[in-house]
Enzyme design. Structure first.
Site, mmCIF file in Angstrom:
data_model
loop_
_atom_site.group_PDB
_atom_site.id
_atom_site.type_symbol
_atom_site.label_atom_id
_atom_site.label_comp_id
_atom_site.label_asym_id
_atom_site.label_seq_id
_atom_site.Cartn_x
_atom_site.Cartn_y
_atom_site.Cartn_z
ATOM 1 C CG HIS A 192 21.198 23.617 -16.143
ATOM 2 N ND1 HIS A 192 22.414 23.126 -15.728
ATOM 3 C CD2 HIS A 192 20.582 22.581 -16.761
ATOM 4 C CE1 HIS A 192 22.522 21.852 -16.095
ATOM 5 N NE2 HIS A 192 21.424 21.496 -16.715
ATOM 6 C CE LYS A 212 -4.549 0.784 0.683
ATOM 7 N NZ LYS A 212 -5.548 -0.045 -0.023
ATOM 8 C CB THR A 220 -3.054 -3.148 -0.010
ATOM 9 O OG1 THR A 220 -4.246 -2.793 -0.693
ATOM 10 C CG2 THR A 220 -2.199 -4.069 -0.876
#
Lengths: 280, 280, 280, 280
Positions: free
Chosen positions: C243, C11, C56
């Site tokens: 950048h 889960k 789950t």
């Protein structure tokens, strides 16, 4: 003196899926709903008095409870049902705004029960309901990415000391459309048919025209919709200009004649306008 | 007849970082800027005539070009400079709206040149400049997540057949604040000092009060700001109610007295209001 | 023959908030938990046999049920409790991986019950528990944005026909850190104290060094951590190079000596490495 | 002793659009490319020695420079070209990993130059190139949302004291697919045709089967692919279980027989497995 000015409250991001099992294939309705109420709610702010405050949790429950019976056609029709419900739910409510996004699911092949999500666009409806007037209805699309690979220019703009952009008569134009259109009050409409028709005009006008700018494209598309769909009152668009810059490959001895582009999102132009009928 | 209605255009998501190196430590200014112009631009839509259309690329260049000389104080001051620049850049421009978000960077320890981003909130400024009036200035914060672990209630709301929410005199209230406040026209302000002062009142009022609802909290906070800061004209807030539900652990024989919560974002309440001075 | 290869299930995105009310101020623990189990689960795939498949949903319930009693210290300690629980929950489970992110909330002023979210970084713990060995424990941080405004270079790199980047001995270096470090097996640790100490070394090393490249910075920081923290076995970093390009203002007659930058995220460099102790 | 362990570096999020104008309609290739190099780069970390470090800016330039000549067929073929280029670009490079996502654009009606983005799925290619072996090639899809409205069950799982989930023989199963499949070394393939064929089998197997669990679905789909496509070596899937919970409308006296669901994303199950050919 201090007072409560403009205000609204409601529930957003209500995720509702309805599976219609009577037919083959099944039908999946996948909605995200937002509800906002306006009205005489100053006491809830000023005095912490909740006696008129329909709980936003109740709003959520109401969407699920009414979906079985009332989500049987267009999202516009369901929004009207929801708006009227909340208008009747409390005398302090003067306006109910219901916004619904519909996420499309398409059957996979001939399977009766398997679907894939068409994420290419989101259909939207924004409906306002009041006691005095009929509902105000805006239909629209969101998240629809479009591109023209030619017949798009941008030239003739003013140059000042901070202008470095070159004029061009052939650029790639890309955008992600958020558009909505309002139907004339009192029009008797098949909302699904109208949506399909207006969306089709939108795409056709986008595809057909030669664009002088994003602004110009908004006009051309908006005018086409108003010309062809007499029930449409106005068309509003919010179009980012998602720049595609031609990459300079000359340092590598490679010519790049409108072939290789870098696609960018930061920064982007943003053009927003309403095209409407005038009284003139 | 078909006409161009309300419209604006500009550049969004201009990402600009300025490093001020004169002092120790350096100072990092990290801005996201959006520019939108309104005015007499109908011809650009209707006729594809770009002769009045300051390119959004030029707008971007202008931000970078002016940052060296003019981004020396508050974002409000820089926004005013930008707004006035664009108003003067073309006679068709009637209103320039400049929105700036500032992302905070804090020095790490005593290092003169190393910084970490404070992502806990974003400072915002929304400035509108016209020829006739002085600039209209809204300062604000966004992305500021706040929580009250007690002294927050929600009770006394109406119950209908779709109401299941229990009344509570002690809930967790959590939100992510988007707030802005407008300064009175003509006020002579130190924008940075005013921002710090209003933000401080916001947090203090949030922390101190007993909340009967999110609406009530908006009132208490807005009123505190207007009471203490005479240069502030109105305060607008958009507060999601990010529900924290007490988990039912009784199936497991575990008592859960306001201790363990599930935090959710879908759906959420959304409360929006302006608290303002009235003439009364 | 076709077989089930490597697999795991569990889960993710379990959102758990615990309010500790005994003390003043209260304490807010805000976790996002992911659980993954590995083991002898091939039958669940091949035969649709769920007799070994801990639901789950049960995993989610378990996190909430155990939080009251067991989430009293570090997230590493709670992860160990959860991992051992799931290892004992089914004989087919051979390894339980528990990942926890902790989102920090700081008290506002002296208020006992009001908090603001410190979104500047996320603390992470990744714990693997098996029957044979002690738990394997990785602590870390995510979402931590850092910048060096000087003492960062990039030069001496090879040039081929596609190289246009200029060498620089003074650039802005910015990144958003994802880092984790593994503790030596068997170490008896105060996980909270160790986290604070290693994080502190990380920031100090980042701030102090002269960087020849992102790679070099990873080495300097990793080595500093391993030098000072003998219980740390290895340090892994995933550092985007976000950048910041110096804007060319020369077309406008403006000098830009490392002052005004455009901040970008697309594209970005991405440097990933583990610095570790060797046997040598 | 402290050493540099596993490491890689490169450029991510390179956004490249190529417009192929020779045909009617035009063709839009819209790619996001990531490049990562592995090899003998320890000196760049340890000594700040960049003499072997191909700049990631050069990598970006290379993608744009080679796109004209070499992006003429599948993304797998272009990835192989890029991988071989970087392998030859430096003797220290031992492995070049090229990941490409392709975003689909479809012509609008019969227009030669207007396109809408099909956002329903992303095609992926992950190619690794070394000196010794042929390229390792994984094709795949991402972001593909699928749903079964019936013929999906979950029952027979173990129950412990934290289990509250009811068994069901008819649930809605929804997921967002990330899947990839590896081609057998040395296979001579038409990558575009293979992609279409495997994707088609994926969808057909998803649509046709009765699912006992997400695990079971992974097996059924993976086995179908391996059965029908002899050039495929293994199939890996990462499938979230995006729960759709039947809303309890009984408090409102409304029956809800698998009709109205709340769609959720937090928390979600996550099932990851590789189905492969075995030697047996």
């Amino acid at each position: 003196m201090i007072e409560v000015g403009p205000n609204s409250y409601g529930k957003s991001a209500i995720r509702l899926v309805k599976v219609v099992r009577g037919a083959t294939p099944h039908q999946v309705r996948d909605l995200t709903i937002a509800i906002a109420l306006e009205g005489d709610f100053a006491a809830s702010y000023r005095d912490g008095d909740n006696s008129a405050v329909i709980a936003t949790d109740t709003m959520k429950n109401t969407c699920y409870a009414l979906a079985g019976e009332h989500l049987t056609g267009s999202i516009e029709a369901f929004a009207i049902v929801l708006g009227r419900h909340f208008l009747e739910a409390g005398s302090e409510v003067e306006l109910a705004r219901i916004s619904i996004e519909e996420h499309a699911w398409r059957p996979i092949g001939d399977a009766p029960d398997a679907f894939s999500r068409d994420a290419s666009e989101t259909r939207t409806a924004n409906v306002s309901v009041t006691r005095e007037l009929g509902p105000s209805i805006e239909a629209g699309v969101a998240d629809l990415a479009l591109m023209k690979t030619t017949r798009s220019a941008f030239a003739g703009f003013p140059r000042d000391r901070f202008t470095t952009l070159a004029e061009t008569d052939d650029r790639v134009m890309a955008t992600k459309v958020t558009a909505s259109w309002g139907y004339a009050p009192g029009a008797q409409l098949d909302f699904d048919a109208s949506f399909v028709a207006v969306r089709s005009t939108f795409l056709e006008a986008f595809a057909d025209h030669h664009s002088e700018s994003v602004q110009h494209s908004i006009w051309v598309i908006g005018k086409a919709i108003l010309d062809r769909h007499t029930d449409v009152d106005h068309v509003s668009m919010s179009l980012p200009n998602l720049h595609h810059w031609t990459v300079d490959l000359s340092p590598f001895g490679i010519e790049n004649d409108r072939e290789v582009y870098v696609s960018t999102t930061e920064p982007h132009g943003l053009i927003e306008a309403t095209i409407r009928r005038s009284d003139g």
